[in-house]
Design a protein around this motif. Structure first.
Motif, PDB file in Angstrom:
ATOM      1  N   TRP A  24       0.827  -1.209   0.000  1.00 19.42           N
ATOM      2  CA  TRP A  24       0.000   0.000   0.000  1.00 19.42           C
ATOM      3  C   TRP A  24       0.860   1.257   0.000  1.00 19.42           C
ATOM      4  CZ3 TRP A  24      -4.801   1.065  -1.164  1.00 19.42           C
ATOM      5  CH2 TRP A  24      -5.744   0.036  -1.162  1.00 19.42           C
ATOM      6  N   ARG A  25       1.940   1.254   0.756  1.00 19.38           N
ATOM      7  CA  ARG A  25       2.833   2.415   0.743  1.00 19.38           C
ATOM      8  C   ARG A  25       3.513   2.568  -0.611  1.00 19.38           C
ATOM      9  NH1 ARG A  25       5.696   1.979   6.758  1.00 19.38           N
ATOM     10  NH2 ARG A  25       4.036   3.102   7.893  1.00 19.38           N
ATOM     11  N   LEU A  26       3.880   1.440  -1.220  1.00 20.47           N
ATOM     12  CA  LEU A  26       4.496   1.512  -2.537  1.00 20.47           C
ATOM     13  C   LEU A  26       3.517   2.086  -3.558  1.00 20.47           C
ATOM     14  CD1 LEU A  26       6.860   0.837  -4.437  1.00 20.47           C
ATOM     15  CD2 LEU A  26       5.849  -1.438  -4.737  1.00 20.47           C
ATOM     16  N   THR A  27       2.273   1.629  -3.547  1.00 23.64           N
ATOM     17  CA  THR A  27       1.263   2.144  -4.473  1.00 23.64           C
ATOM     18  C   THR A  27       1.019   3.629  -4.251  1.00 23.64           C
ATOM     19  OG1 THR A  27       0.200  -0.031  -4.537  1.00 23.64           O
ATOM     20  CG2 THR A  27      -1.106   1.858  -5.275  1.00 23.64           C
ATOM     21  N   THR A  28       0.932   4.021  -2.975  1.00 24.58           N
ATOM     22  CA  THR A  28       0.688   5.430  -2.661  1.00 24.58           C
ATOM     23  C   THR A  28       1.837   6.319  -3.142  1.00 24.58           C
ATOM     24  OG1 THR A  28      -0.622   4.802  -0.734  1.00 24.58           O
ATOM     25  CG2 THR A  28       0.236   7.044  -0.791  1.00 24.58           C
ATOM     26  N   GLY A  29       3.066   5.882  -2.878  1.00 29.53           N
ATOM     27  CA  GLY A  29       4.207   6.681  -3.299  1.00 29.53           C
ATOM     28  C   GLY A  29       4.305   6.819  -4.804  1.00 29.53           C
ATOM     29  N   LEU A  30       4.075   5.735  -5.529  1.00 34.86           N
ATOM     30  CA  LEU A  30       4.152   5.793  -6.989  1.00 34.86           C
ATOM     31  C   LEU A  30       3.028   6.641  -7.574  1.00 34.86           C
ATOM     32  CD1 LEU A  30       5.132   2.093  -7.836  1.00 34.86           C
ATOM     33  CD2 LEU A  30       6.609   4.120  -7.726  1.00 34.86           C
ATOM     34  N   VAL A  75       4.413  24.494  -7.392  1.00 35.99           N
ATOM     35  CA  VAL A  75       4.763  24.335  -5.975  1.00 35.99           C
ATOM     36  C   VAL A  75       3.978  23.180  -5.354  1.00 35.99           C
ATOM     37  CG1 VAL A  75       4.666  25.469  -3.722  1.00 35.99           C
ATOM     38  CG2 VAL A  75       5.449  26.747  -5.714  1.00 35.99           C
ATOM     39  N   ALA A  76       2.693  23.081  -5.681  1.00 35.45           N
ATOM     40  CA  ALA A  76       1.895  21.975  -5.164  1.00 35.45           C
ATOM     41  C   ALA A  76       2.442  20.635  -5.637  1.00 35.45           C
ATOM     42  CB  ALA A  76       0.435  22.143  -5.587  1.00 35.45           C
ATOM     43  N   ALA A  77       2.889  20.579  -6.893  1.00 40.40           N
ATOM     44  CA  ALA A  77       3.453  19.336  -7.425  1.00 40.40           C
ATOM     45  C   ALA A  77       4.748  18.965  -6.710  1.00 40.40           C
ATOM     46  CB  ALA A  77       3.681  19.475  -8.920  1.00 40.40           C
ATOM     47  N   LEU A  78       5.590  19.950  -6.436  1.00 42.20           N
ATOM     48  CA  LEU A  78       6.850  19.659  -5.742  1.00 42.20           C
ATOM     49  C   LEU A  78       6.597  19.148  -4.329  1.00 42.20           C
ATOM     50  CD1 LEU A  78       9.024  22.694  -6.930  1.00 42.20           C
ATOM     51  CD2 LEU A  78       9.065  20.331  -7.760  1.00 42.20           C
ATOM     52  N   LEU A  79       5.607  19.720  -3.649  1.00 40.90           N
ATOM     53  CA  LEU A  79       5.279  19.234  -2.309  1.00 40.90           C
ATOM     54  C   LEU A  79       4.813  17.780  -2.351  1.00 40.90           C
ATOM     55  CD1 LEU A  79       3.392  22.327  -0.798  1.00 40.90           C
ATOM     56  CD2 LEU A  79       5.686  21.501  -0.217  1.00 40.90           C
ATOM     57  N   VAL A  80       3.962  17.447  -3.303  1.00 39.30           N
ATOM     58  CA  VAL A  80       3.480  16.070  -3.427  1.00 39.30           C
ATOM     59  C   VAL A  80       4.631  15.135  -3.766  1.00 39.30           C
ATOM     60  CG1 VAL A  80       2.017  14.555  -4.815  1.00 39.30           C
ATOM     61  CG2 VAL A  80       1.124  16.719  -3.988  1.00 39.30           C
ATOM     62  N   ALA A  81       5.552  15.571  -4.619  1.00 34.77           N
ATOM     63  CA  ALA A  81       6.676  14.720  -4.997  1.00 34.77           C
ATOM     64  C   ALA A  81       7.570  14.419  -3.797  1.00 34.77           C
ATOM     65  CB  ALA A  81       7.481  15.394  -6.116  1.00 34.77           C
ATOM     66  N   VAL A  82       7.877  15.436  -3.004  1.00 37.58           N
ATOM     67  CA  VAL A  82       8.734  15.231  -1.833  1.00 37.58           C
ATOM     68  C   VAL A  82       8.064  14.290  -0.830  1.00 37.58           C
ATOM     69  CG1 VAL A  82       9.777  16.385   0.149  1.00 37.58           C
ATOM     70  CG2 VAL A  82       9.938  17.420  -2.120  1.00 37.58           C
ATOM     71  N   LEU A  83       6.787  14.491  -0.564  1.00 41.40           N
ATOM     72  CA  LEU A  83       6.076  13.635   0.389  1.00 41.40           C
ATOM     73  C   LEU A  83       5.901  12.213  -0.149  1.00 41.40           C
ATOM     74  CD1 LEU A  83       3.391  16.215   1.542  1.00 41.40           C
ATOM     75  CD2 LEU A  83       5.312  15.356   2.888  1.00 41.40           C
ATOM     76  N   SER A  84       5.758  12.064  -1.453  1.00 38.92           N
ATOM     77  CA  SER A  84       5.664  10.727  -2.033  1.00 38.92           C
ATOM     78  C   SER A  84       6.976   9.970  -1.882  1.00 38.92           C
ATOM     79  CB  SER A  84       5.279  10.823  -3.512  1.00 38.92           C
ATOM     80  OG  SER A  84       4.030  11.451  -3.668  1.00 38.92           O
ATOM     81  N   LEU A  85       8.080  10.654  -2.103  1.00 40.08           N
ATOM     82  CA  LEU A  85       9.377  10.017  -1.868  1.00 40.08           C
ATOM     83  C   LEU A  85       9.547   9.636  -0.397  1.00 40.08           C
ATOM     84  CD1 LEU A  85      11.684  12.276  -4.092  1.00 40.08           C
ATOM     85  CD2 LEU A  85      10.975   9.913  -4.538  1.00 40.08           C
ATOM     86  N   THR A  92       7.153   8.773   1.554  1.00 42.37           N
ATOM     87  CA  THR A  92       6.305   7.607   1.791  1.00 42.37           C
ATOM     88  C   THR A  92       6.970   6.326   1.320  1.00 42.37           C
ATOM     89  OG1 THR A  92       4.352   9.012   1.526  1.00 42.37           O
ATOM     90  CG2 THR A  92       4.011   6.655   1.349  1.00 42.37           C
ATOM     91  N   LEU A  93       7.814   6.420   0.303  1.00 36.95           N
ATOM     92  CA  LEU A  93       8.504   5.236  -0.202  1.00 36.95           C
ATOM     93  C   LEU A  93       9.668   4.811   0.678  1.00 36.95           C
ATOM     94  CD1 LEU A  93       8.550   6.091  -4.023  1.00 36.95           C
ATOM     95  CD2 LEU A  93       7.113   4.409  -2.869  1.00 36.95           C
ATOM     96  N   VAL A  94      10.165   5.707   1.509  1.00 29.99           N
ATOM     97  CA  VAL A  94      11.287   5.380   2.400  1.00 29.99           C
ATOM     98  C   VAL A  94      10.720   4.855   3.714  1.00 29.99           C
ATOM     99  CG1 VAL A  94      13.295   6.296   3.620  1.00 29.99           C
ATOM    100  CG2 VAL A  94      12.714   7.140   1.332  1.00 29.99           C
ATOM    101  N   ALA A 125       8.151   6.942   6.208  1.00 28.79           N
ATOM    102  CA  ALA A 125       6.815   6.694   5.662  1.00 28.79           C
ATOM    103  C   ALA A 125       5.722   7.008   6.663  1.00 28.79           C
ATOM    104  CB  ALA A 125       6.716   5.244   5.192  1.00 28.79           C
ATOM    105  N   ALA A 126       5.917   6.660   7.931  1.00 26.84           N
ATOM    106  CA  ALA A 126       4.866   6.863   8.930  1.00 26.84           C
ATOM    107  C   ALA A 126       4.532   8.337   9.115  1.00 26.84           C
ATOM    108  CB  ALA A 126       5.282   6.248  10.263  1.00 26.84           C
TER     109      ALA A 126
END
Length: 603
Positions: A322-328, A373-383, A385-387, A391-392
């Motif tokens: 689930w974390r992998l799916t969310t991050g991707l 800016v919104a996209a960059l925030l989502v990208a950082v948080l997605s990365l 989530t993958l770590v 992730a928590a």
């Protein structure tokens, strides 16, 4: 032989009377043990009436396909055989299930159909409000200019069919058992598929080369049709989730099948119109609806009851996936938003030979840096989530940051829609032939794709949170969070409802006035922030702190519209919403700090 006498002082034990001995003749009545199907539905009469109402409703809808819905327009192609199949097949399936002594499946089919019936009813009311604006070529396609149209007998049959289906759903609901539900498989995947189908319903059902059919998405259409599509889009995932919580597995299976049948009845006619008419073309929205709901129907035929497993077998691998799916999904959402930021929002086509396409007509959106800016925030948080180590903490914040894509993406799309409409109106306003045609460009398409991915990301984040909560337990945060959390939520609602900047001659879209395309982003952000605040009060200290930090981040992103959007417009000054947003951020951050401190005290 004479009866044998009993010894003195000894009596024959009394035997209970046989209830069937009083009956003079005939077969013995079956007991519940002999007819187990009676145990599944103890109120067979309401279910029988519900099945009858469903059949009557399906028959009314079928006749409506034969009788014109308006005297001013006929169907665009021979649609009644296909519509009869879509309307009658689920009713026949429900009758067959009851005849096969599987009333749970029959009742579930009725419930699934009834869940979408209110939205379909509201969608059909567009025929009475303003028929020429409907995009229903299977029932109504004028061959001349029609300023307004009356309704015919077909319209009233449509209304009667939907009302009968709703009444059948009420009776079927009353006939269902009220036992405790079992744990179901696919309880997270099925709502995800339903949300995917809902996204397809909100897109343009067809592409049109017909001058009498203006094809557009639900958000660009009139209010009755928009309300109908929104109601269906909201009912699909909600009813799918409730179906998997049904006490009976057969009811759950039947409800998913009924939802599939109802969604097919909405999406399939548009696909058929694109296939059968040369001036109409198939779009991806109805195809997405059909594929997603067909997968839901396929899952309905699998075993839905979940077998108990150990934590090592199901929880740890499930959380990883689930974390992998969310991050991707988060990375895909951010990537689509970045492309939408830099790609042209408007495509300009030269209609007259020799005309030179103006380079400045690309209409760059002033909100493009806001989306970036919104996209960059989502990208950082997605990365994050993958770590595994982060992730928590990153996943709950990502559970709110996706709404920033919606907040900024709707503002970007508003520029593209406005520029396209204004350009076409200006081109056709004079007596001379227009030199250019204006259509939505690649940037608008990628921005819309980012909104779709953001919706899928939201559901994936929720699913990941459910698995995390099951693994960690159900403890709650400190009760002292109530004051700052409530204050932050109230201030955030006010902040999103008020403009954060003011520019001379510019009226910003809002929640209570000037409701426009960006208002949907504001409304989404309000719902997400308020929901996160309520959930934080029932979460463990660390997740509560992460939720409140995410709410503060989303509210702060709204305040950042002052430099990111107002700076592009020029002469922007802070307005009331900016200062209220800062106060909301402060209150939410105080709540997050108190949650962290409370968690340290408990440890």
């Amino acid at each position: 032989m004479p009866p044998r006498s009993e010894p003195p002082g000894r009596s024959t034990p009394a035997t209970p009377p046989d209830p069937d001995s009083a009956r003079p003749t005939g077969k013995r009545m079956p007991t519940p043990a002999q007819t187990p199907w009676l145990d599944e539905d103890t109120q067979s009469r309401p279910l029988t009436v519900a099945i009858g109402l469903t059949a009557a409703g399906a028959l009314a809808l079928t006749v409506a396909a034969l009788v014109p819905v308006s005297p001013d327009a006929a169907p665009g192609f021979t649609s009644w055989p296909w519509l009869a199949l879509l309307f009658l097949a689920p009713a026949v399936a429900a009758i067959g299930a009851v005849a096969a002594k599987k009333p749970g499946i029959g009742g579930g089919i009725v419930l699934g159909l009834a869940a979408l019936a209110p939205g379909r009813l509201l969608l059909d009311l567009q025929f009475a409000v303003n028929g020429p604006l409907t995009i229903r070529p299977e029932l109504y396609l004028p061959d001349r200019f029609v300023g307004g149209s009356a309704v015919g007998a077909g319209f009233w049959l449509l209304v009667a069919g939907h009302l009968l289906t709703i009444a059948a759903g009420v009776l079927a609901w009353r006939a269902q058992p009220r036992d405790e539900p079992e744990r179901r498989r696919w309880r997270l995947l099925v709502p995800l598929l339903a949300v995917t189908a809902s996204v397809g319903l909100l897109t343009a059902p067809v592409h049109s080369d017909n001058g009498f059919l203006l094809a557009r998405s639900a958000f660009e259409g009139p209010w009755p049709a928009l309300g109908g599509y929104l109601l269906i889009a909201a009912a699909l995932p909600l009813a799918a989730a409730l179906a998997l919580a049904a006490p009976s597995e057969r009811t759950a299976r039947g409800t998913l099948l009924g939802l599939t049948a109802g969604a097919f009845a909405v999406a399939a006619p548009a696909l058929l119109a694109g296939l059968f008419r040369a001036d109409l073309h198939v779009t991806w929205g109805p195809c997405l609806v059909l594929v997603a709901t067909a997968l839901t129907a396929a899952l309905a035929f699998t075993r839905l009851a979940e077998k108990p497993k150990t934590d090592a077998e199901v929880r740890v691998p499930g959380l990883f996936w689930w974390r992998l799916t969310t991050g991707l999904l988060g990375l895909a959402t951010a990537a689509a938003a970045v492309v939408g930021t830099f790609a042209p929002q408007v495509a300009v086509t030269a209609l007259n030979p020799g005309a030179v396409t103006p380079v400045s007509a690309a209409a760059e959106s002033p909100a493009r840096w806001f989306l970036l800016v919104a996209a960059l925030l989502v990208a950082v948080l997605s990365l994050g989530t993958l770590v595994p180590k982060t992730a928590a903490a990153a996943r709950p914040v990502l559970g709110l940051a996706w709404a920033g894509i919606v907040l900024a993406g709707t503002a970007v799309l508003n520029t593209a829609l406005t520029a396209t409409q204004a350009g076409n109106l200006a081109g056709f306003g004079g007596t001379a032939a227009p030199a250019f045609g204006y259509d939505l460009g690649a940037g608008a398409a990628w921005t819309f794709a980012a909104l779709v991915l953001a919706a899928l990301l939201a559901l994936a984040v929720v699913g990941t949170g459910v698995v995390e909560r099951e693994d960690a337990g159900n403890s709650t945060a400190d009760g002292g969070l109530l004051t700052p959390v409530v204050a932050g939520a109230v201030l955030a609602v006010a902040a999103f409802g008020l403009p954060v900047f003011s520019v001379p001659g510019y009226v910003a879209p809002g929640l209570w006035s000037n409701f426009d395309t960006p208002s949907w982003g504001l409304l989404t952000a309000v719902v997400v922030v308020v929901g996160a605040a309520a959930l934080a009060l029932r979460s463990r200290p660390k997740p509560a702190a992460a939720l409140l930090a995410g709410a503060a981040l989303l509210t702060g992103l709204h305040a950042a519209e002052l430099p990111l959007v107002g700076g592009a417009l020029g002469d922007a000054s802070p307005s009331t919403g900016f200062w209220v947003a800062l106060a909301a951020v402060a209150a939410l951050l105080v709540g997050a700090g108190m949650a962290v401190a409370g968690g340290r005290d408990q440890s």
